[in-house]
Design an enzyme around this catalytic site. Sequence first.
Site, short mmCIF file in Angstrom:
data_model
loop_
_atom_site.label_atom_id
_atom_site.label_comp_id
_atom_site.label_asym_id
_atom_site.label_seq_id
_atom_site.Cartn_x
_atom_site.Cartn_y
_atom_site.Cartn_z
N ASN A 9 0.86 -1.19 0.00
CA ASN A 9 0.00 0.00 0.00
C ASN A 9 0.90 1.24 0.00
O ASN A 9 1.69 1.45 0.93
CB ASN A 9 -0.90 -0.05 1.25
CG ASN A 9 -1.81 1.15 1.35
OD1 ASN A 9 -1.40 2.28 1.09
ND2 ASN A 9 -3.05 0.93 1.74
N HIS A 12 1.03 6.14 1.92
CA HIS A 12 1.80 7.04 2.79
C HIS A 12 3.01 7.65 2.10
O HIS A 12 3.60 8.59 2.63
CB HIS A 12 2.12 6.36 4.12
CG HIS A 12 0.85 6.12 4.88
ND1 HIS A 12 0.03 7.15 5.29
CD2 HIS A 12 0.21 4.98 5.22
CE1 HIS A 12 -1.05 6.65 5.87
NE2 HIS A 12 -0.96 5.33 5.83
N ARG A 47 -9.28 8.23 -1.07
CA ARG A 47 -10.27 8.63 -0.06
C ARG A 47 -11.11 9.78 -0.58
O ARG A 47 -10.66 10.55 -1.43
CB ARG A 47 -9.56 9.05 1.23
CG ARG A 47 -8.83 7.92 1.93
CD ARG A 47 -8.29 8.40 3.27
NE ARG A 47 -9.34 8.51 4.25
CZ ARG A 47 -9.58 7.63 5.22
NH1 ARG A 47 -8.81 6.56 5.36
NH2 ARG A 47 -10.57 7.81 6.06
N ARG A 51 -6.90 12.66 0.84
CA ARG A 51 -5.83 13.02 1.79
C ARG A 51 -4.49 12.39 1.41
O ARG A 51 -3.46 12.89 1.77
CB ARG A 51 -6.29 12.65 3.19
CG ARG A 51 -5.59 11.55 3.86
CD ARG A 51 -5.91 11.40 5.32
NE ARG A 51 -7.28 11.56 5.72
CZ ARG A 51 -7.86 10.77 6.64
NH1 ARG A 51 -7.17 9.81 7.21
NH2 ARG A 51 -9.11 10.96 6.99
N GLU A 72 -8.60 0.52 -2.96
CA GLU A 72 -9.47 0.56 -1.79
C GLU A 72 -10.41 1.74 -1.96
O GLU A 72 -9.97 2.84 -2.31
CB GLU A 72 -8.66 0.77 -0.51
CG GLU A 72 -7.80 -0.42 -0.15
CD GLU A 72 -6.98 -0.15 1.09
OE1 GLU A 72 -7.15 0.92 1.71
OE2 GLU A 72 -6.16 -0.99 1.42
N GLU A 153 -11.16 -9.35 2.88
CA GLU A 153 -9.90 -9.02 3.53
C GLU A 153 -10.20 -8.88 5.01
O GLU A 153 -11.01 -8.04 5.42
CB GLU A 153 -9.31 -7.72 2.96
CG GLU A 153 -7.99 -7.37 3.64
CD GLU A 153 -7.21 -6.26 2.95
OE1 GLU A 153 -7.29 -6.14 1.71
OE2 GLU A 153 -6.52 -5.51 3.66
N1 PXP Z 1 -5.96 -3.16 4.01
C1 PXP Z 1 -6.92 -2.19 4.04
C2 PXP Z 1 -8.27 -2.53 3.52
C3 PXP Z 1 -6.62 -0.88 4.50
O1 PXP Z 1 -7.58 0.05 4.52
C4 PXP Z 1 -5.30 -0.61 4.91
C5 PXP Z 1 -4.95 0.77 5.36
O2 PXP Z 1 -5.14 1.66 4.30
C6 PXP Z 1 -4.35 -1.63 4.86
C7 PXP Z 1 -4.71 -2.91 4.42
C8 PXP Z 1 -2.93 -1.41 5.23
O3 PXP Z 1 -2.83 -1.09 6.60
P1 PXP Z 1 -1.43 -0.56 7.13
O4 PXP Z 1 -1.16 0.74 6.45
O5 PXP Z 1 -1.67 -0.42 8.60
O6 PXP Z 1 -0.41 -1.59 6.79
#
Ligand code: PXP
Length: 239
Positions: A9, A12, A47, A51, A72, A153
């Site tokens: 992901n 960030h 989102r 953000r 997502e 998930e």
């Molecule tokens: N899976 C989903 C559906 C999420 O919303 C997130 C956070 O955006 C993650 C996985 C990943 O979580 P993390 O950033 O805490 O590893």
Amino acid sequence: MSVLRLGVNIDHVATVRNARGGEHPDPVAAARAAVAAGADGITMHLREDRRHIRDTDLDRMRATVTAPINLEMAATEEMLRIALAARPHAACLVPERRAEVTTEGGLDAAGQRAALAPIIAALREAGIRVSLFIDPDREQLEAAAALGAPVVELHTGAYAGGRPGELERLARAAALTTGLGLECHAGHGLTYDNVGPVAALPEVVELNIGHFLIGQAILDGLPATVRRMKELMQAARRN
Ligand code: PXP
């Protein structure tokens, strides 16, 4: 060894970029680096408040990253329209509240069947693999299966937070997925220290991990980056 994919992901990376409003660091470049290092897919959360990633990041990601993209998204008309235009490999429906720091709980698939059903159907019709991000509870799993979602998930946040009994709860939920015909993914809050027991659950075929990986990449990458900057500074002085 059975399949276990890693979805990275990159949200960030965008958070850091957005702190200055410019283009660096580029989440699409980070996605390419993650794929080159073995990531099996890229996850990104567009989102409502934009953000972290932006609409243009999704477009550029689709155009230049060959690995499967898992978008997502909140189950809204706006996000459905965007997903149908972008056609990612997968779409993971998540609950979204503007004020939350991160996705705090699972989607209430059982309580929101009527609202979710048309969105799931439209995504499926477009050939997008739908997953529902749910808490590891039987009621939610059964609702996901009844709604025709091929994938769930499991939210690992409570486990990652150290709550007693959560690993067993995840294991029970994962075990139920097979009988319900659901593919099982998991994610949220996973780190080097806590990934092992979740990765060992035999039904889980994909983990989606973000915040820890991006944070750790800063720590692992900073020494080389500082060395490079000092070289450039010293070379400029020598000339
Ligand atoms: N899976 C989903 C559906 C999420 O919303 C997130 C956070 O955006 C993650 C996985 C990943 O979580 P993390 O950033 O805490 O590893």
